[in-house]
Design a protein around this motif. Structure first.
Motif, short mmCIF file in Angstrom:
data_model
loop_
_atom_site.label_atom_id
_atom_site.label_comp_id
_atom_site.label_asym_id
_atom_site.label_seq_id
_atom_site.Cartn_x
_atom_site.Cartn_y
_atom_site.Cartn_z
N ASN A 81 -6.40 -0.02 6.34
CA ASN A 81 -5.34 0.49 7.21
C ASN A 81 -5.65 0.14 8.66
O ASN A 81 -6.81 -0.04 9.04
N GLU A 151 3.84 -0.71 5.37
CA GLU A 151 2.89 -1.49 4.58
C GLU A 151 3.00 -2.96 4.90
O GLU A 151 4.09 -3.49 5.10
N ILE A 165 -2.61 -4.36 -0.20
CA ILE A 165 -1.74 -3.57 0.68
C ILE A 165 -2.56 -2.97 1.81
O ILE A 165 -3.60 -2.35 1.58
N THR A 167 -2.09 -0.40 5.08
CA THR A 167 -1.22 0.60 5.69
C THR A 167 -1.25 0.43 7.20
O THR A 167 -2.33 0.35 7.80
#
Length: 188
Positions: A81, A151, A165, A167
């Motif tokens: 992230n 995302e 993925i 964030t």
């Protein structure tokens, strides 16, 4: 019977791929002898060698067969992230995401999926050699106000994880309202 020790040899084009823990085979009387053979291939594909043992006037050969495979590309990220923190509307901010290839063949980043009204990402595709790394520049445009959680999907040729993925977090504040001054009005 007596114990016996006999020399053996490795033959064949791929014999350098194999290593032994000894060049002699020791067999105790009425026992069994063993030697450890390991393979360290230098390239993908099949490899073979022949081990020959001249033992008490008898000659034995055994074929050693193996196949080396390369590990496919493997995508690793330095973070799952990215937090852009808090900033004012229309004040873009860029952060980098580092991508590593821990596999043994070239990693191809073939696509990026994200909300292009909120972010830009450059470059759009990357080739990363085995053991190498590269960076993506991710810019948060701060084009709408509020707290955002989006995302970024990284599409690659990593067979174990074709989509990764990340964030993306950030908060966009409206700029403070302009100050209104009281031009000469006096209390009466």
């Amino acid at each position: 019977g007596d114990a016996s020790s006999q020399q053996f040899t490795l033959l064949g084009a791929d014999r350098r791929v194999f290593e032994t823990d000894s060049d002699r085979l020791y067999v105790p009387a009425e026992g069994v002898g063993s030697v450890r053979i390991s393979a360290t291939p230098t390239k993908p594909g099949p490899f073979t060698a022949v081990i020959s043992i001249d033992f008490n006037f008898a000659y034995y050969e055994t074929v050693l067969i193996g196949e080396a495979v390369q590990r496919p590309p493997r995508l690793e990220l330095d973070s799952s992230n990215i937090d852009f923190g808090t900033g004012e509307l229309n004040t873009p901010q860029t952060q980098q995401l580092r991508i590593y290839n821990t596999g043994e063949t070239t990693l191809s980043i073939t696509g990026l999926i994200y909300d292009d009204a909120l972010f830009t990402v450059q470059p759009q595709s990357i080739e990363i050699d085995a053991g190498g790394s590269a960076s993506l520049d991710i810019t948060f445009l701060r084009s709408i106000s509020g707290s955002l959680r989006e995302e970024l999907v990284v599409v690659s040729n990593d067979p174990g994880q074709p989509q990764s993925i990340i964030t993306l977090l950030g908060t966009v504040l409206l700029p403070p309202p302009p100050e209104i001054s009281d031009f000469g009005n006096e209390d009466v």
